[in-house]
Every structure is written in structure tokens, then in C-alpha cells.
Design an enzyme around this catalytic site. Structure first.
Site, PDB file in Angstrom:
ATOM      1  N   LEU A   1       0.866  -1.171   0.000  1.00 12.34           N
ATOM      2  CA  LEU A   1       0.000   0.000   0.000  1.00 12.34           C
ATOM      3  C   LEU A   1       0.904   1.223   0.000  1.00 12.34           C
ATOM      4  O   LEU A   1       1.776   1.356   0.863  1.00 12.34           O
ATOM      5  CB  LEU A   1      -0.892  -0.019   1.241  1.00 12.34           C
ATOM      6  CG  LEU A   1      -2.157   0.846   1.255  1.00 12.34           C
ATOM      7  CD1 LEU A   1      -3.046   0.554   0.061  1.00 12.34           C
ATOM      8  CD2 LEU A   1      -2.923   0.636   2.550  1.00 12.34           C
ATOM      9  N   ASP A   2       0.735   2.105  -0.986  1.00  7.96           N
ATOM     10  CA  ASP A   2       1.595   3.278  -1.128  1.00  7.96           C
ATOM     11  C   ASP A   2       1.611   4.117   0.150  1.00  7.96           C
ATOM     12  O   ASP A   2       0.597   4.187   0.861  1.00  7.96           O
ATOM     13  CB  ASP A   2       1.114   4.162  -2.280  1.00  7.96           C
ATOM     14  CG  ASP A   2       1.356   3.526  -3.637  1.00  7.96           C
ATOM     15  OD1 ASP A   2       2.134   2.570  -3.710  1.00  7.96           O
ATOM     16  OD2 ASP A   2       0.739   3.992  -4.618  1.00  7.96           O
ATOM     17  N   PRO A   3       2.721   4.804   0.435  1.00  8.54           N
ATOM     18  CA  PRO A   3       2.770   5.690   1.611  1.00  8.54           C
ATOM     19  C   PRO A   3       1.662   6.733   1.623  1.00  8.54           C
ATOM     20  O   PRO A   3       1.171   7.096   2.689  1.00  8.54           O
ATOM     21  CB  PRO A   3       4.154   6.343   1.494  1.00  8.54           C
ATOM     22  CG  PRO A   3       4.984   5.315   0.782  1.00  8.54           C
ATOM     23  CD  PRO A   3       4.039   4.691  -0.222  1.00  8.54           C
ATOM     24  N   LEU A   4       1.246   7.229   0.444  1.00  7.08           N
ATOM     25  CA  LEU A   4       0.195   8.243   0.380  1.00  7.08           C
ATOM     26  C   LEU A   4      -1.203   7.646   0.450  1.00  7.08           C
ATOM     27  O   LEU A   4      -2.191   8.367   0.356  1.00  7.08           O
ATOM     28  CB  LEU A   4       0.339   9.091  -0.883  1.00  7.08           C
ATOM     29  CG  LEU A   4       1.551  10.020  -0.930  1.00  7.08           C
ATOM     30  CD1 LEU A   4       1.524  10.885  -2.184  1.00  7.08           C
ATOM     31  CD2 LEU A   4       1.605  10.906   0.312  1.00  7.08           C
ATOM     32  N   ALA A   5      -1.304   6.316   0.584  1.00  2.00           N
ATOM     33  CA  ALA A   5      -2.593   5.651   0.749  1.00  2.00           C
ATOM     34  C   ALA A   5      -2.771   5.242   2.207  1.00  2.00           C
ATOM     35  O   ALA A   5      -1.807   5.088   2.950  1.00  2.00           O
ATOM     36  CB  ALA A   5      -2.670   4.424  -0.151  1.00  2.00           C
TER      37      ALA A   5
END
Length: 334
Positions: A43-47
């Protein structure tokens, strides 16, 4: 400790950092050293949202989570496309076009079902052995091949509507920063704009998608189909395989329960990651044979995968074919 801890991943935290946080809490809570920990899908850091963390023997099933469907809430902000297709990147294209809700609802069916999708240049996919995002950050042009994915469902949610000028161009004003206008996709929906009609500055959607789907690419393509550009400003995973936000805990709660040595209360069982697979009851002799890697012969079950159990104890993930049962993943829980 064998099972699943479901984190509600906060903004800015990477998936590997989530794994490290669970390892640290297990160690500090006195649960022992050397417990295997892994995550069931990046899961992306911005998610934010559902990040399944596999503990102990559940790590043998983490790879299976990568193949599972996911459900996301995400917000597209129209008018600017960024290099990363999210709020982190610099602007690469801008447009003064804003779609109506009617136009948006008209294009969503085009992105439902099997589709072809070009992944973002800023992704973890490899190009000639190098991560695409490393090449992109180094200023190299990254060209990724399209891939087949499936969007099982895609629907809009209540969103903020535009508060600015509603009298905008239906395409003539679109322009790429310092370049030519972005290409209008073949078959792009004409924007039905009328006097005083409210236009969308952004929209929040919910997507149920197959493995390999990039929500940032989906947002990019929806905006282009509307004759404009856009990027993702919010991305929240609300389901990963069988795991939902209902079972997810915050990092603060994880730390609190680790210090109190009560992590068992939020540890989901090994089988929770295989809720779509039927159980296969074994007798002690059959369980012993599977643990030794032997094939069970003459088992009267349909072909397919099963979760082999001796009483309440998981023995193995197995595959049945023509009455023969073979181990796919064995569990060492003794």
C-alpha cells in the site's frame, strides 16, 4: 503467534514500515524473537487503510493475498495531471475543463469489467531489472506495457462540487503546461455544460478491482475520457481479500495492546486469509502423512484447494485432483 494483524495504515507509512512496526511490538511485548512477519500486499505511503500483516505461519499465505481482489475509495481532482498521478508529483498537464456529474456517470461503465491499463511510471514494476520509479526519478523516460485488469465495480460517492466559475470550456481550453494540449481519447464523452450547471472539481469513487490494478492509472484514464486531466488526492483501501476496515487497528492501538501483552485479542486466525476455501477434515494418520509430504490417495472430494484441518488445528493448504490430495503449503504449528 500465527495469524493476521490488520493495520489501518496511516498516511505516510510504507508497507515495509508497517511490518517493522509489528515486529517491534512483538519484540517489545515479549512475544519472542525471530517471529516471521510479512505483509499481504503493498500500500503506497500516500494511501491509507487495510494492510494485512501476516505473523508466523501465516506468512506462507501472504503471497496468496497479492492475488486477491481489493476495494478502494479514491478521490480524483480534475484540472491537473502530475508526474506521479497523485498529490506528491509535479504538474505535467493542466486543463480548465471540469466535467458534470452526468458526464462522469456516462464514462464509468467504460471502466467496468476487463480493461487494458498502462501502469504509472512511478511504480515498483521492473524495467530491465530496475524499478520503474527509480528510473523515473532519475529523469529517464519510462514506457510500461499495458496490462489486462478487471474492474468488478466502479461507482461514485457524494463529493465536493465546484465552487468556482461554472462557465468553462468543453475542451478548447485544455492545455499541457509548456506543451501542446493533451490528446482527447477516441470516443471521449462530450461534456454537457449548460448555463449555471454545477461542475465537478473533484469526485470520490469506490472501485472493486482485481490484482495488478493501479488506481492512479484508473483516475488518469477517467479524467482523460472526460476530456480533461486529473490526479488522485485521496486513496483508502477499505478491503483486501477477506479483510476489511472492521478488523483493522491503528498503530497507537497496536502499540497499546503490545505493551499490555494482549495482541492475541486482535490476532485473526490463520484461516482468516482463506475464507473462500473449504475445510477438509483429516484423521490423525492422514494429518501425519501430509506433514511428511506424502500424497493422500482415494479422498472423495471435488477437485480444488482445501484447508486441511486436524480438529481445530491447521495442517496444510492442499490441492485435490482426481481423488489425490497434495500439500501446497504446510504449516508447522506444533
Amino acid at each position: 503467534m500465527h495469524g493476521w494483524i490488520i493495520l489501518d495504515k496511516p498516511l505516510g507509512l510504507g508497507s515495509t514500515q508497517g511490518v517493522s512496526a509489528v515486529k517491534r511490538v512483538l519484540r517489545q511485548g515479549g512475544y519472542g524473537k525471530g517471529i516471521k512477519v510479512g505483509h499481504g500486499g503493498t500500500l503506497d505511503p500516500l494511501a491509507t487503510g487495510v494492510l494485512p500483516i501476516a505473523v508466523g505461519e501465516a506468512t506462507k499465505l501472504a503471497g496468496r493475498m497479492l492475488d486477491s481482489d481489493k476495494v478502494y475509495d479514491f478521490t480524483i481532482r480534475f484540472g491537473m495531471q502530475t508526474a506521479t498521478l497523485d498529490a506528491e508529483g509535479e504538474s505535467v498537464a493542466e486543463s480548465d475543463v471540469r466535467p458534470t456529474r452526468e458526464a462522469l456517470e456516462a464514462v464509468l461503465p467504460r471502466f467496468t469489467g476487463p480493461i487494458e491499463q498502462v501502469p504509472p511510471a512511478y511504480s515498483a514494476l521492473k524495467v530491465d531489472g530496475e524499478r520503474a520509479y527509480d528510473l523515473a526519478r532519475a529523469g529517464e523516460e519510462v514506457v510500461l506495457a499495458s496490462r489486462a485488469v478487471t474492474i468488478h465495480s466502479l461507482k461514485s460517492s457524494p463529493s465536493k462540487l465546484g465552487e468556482g466559475d461554472h462557465r468553462v470550456s468543453d475542451g478548447g481550453g485544455a492545455g499541457r503546461t509548456g506543451d501542446a494540449p493533451p490528446p482527447r481519447p477516441a470516443g471521449a464523452v462530450p461534456l454537457p455544460i449548460g448555463d449555471g450547471e454545477e461542475l465537478l472539481q473533484e469526485i470520490t469513487l469506490t472501485a472493486h478491482v482485481s490484482k495488478g490494478t493501479y488506481i492512479r492509472s484508473l483516475a488518469r484514464d477517467i479524467a482523460l475520457a472526460l476530456g480533461t486531466v486529473g490526479h488522485v488526492t485521496m486513496l483508502r483501501r477499505i478491503k483486501a481479500g477477506p479483510f476489511t476496515l472492521g478488523a483493522a487497528i491503528s498503530l497507537d492501538k497496536l502499540n497499546e495492546m503490545g505493551q499490555a501483552r494482549t495482541l492475541e485479542q486482535i490476532l485473526l486466525p490463520l484461516r482468516a486469509g482463506l475464507d473462500d476455501i473449504p475445510a477438509l477434515a483429516l484423521d490423525p494418520d492422514q494429518a501425519g502423512a501430509l506433514r511428511q509430504g506424502r500424497v493422500l490417495v482415494g479422498i472423495a472430494v471435488d477437485d480444488g484447494q482445501y484447508f486441511a484441518m486436524l480438529g481445530e488445528n491447521p495442517v496444510a493448504l492442499v490441492e485435490a485432483l482426481d481423488g489425490n490430495v497434495r500439500v501446497v503449503r504446510g504449516f508447522n504449528l506444533d
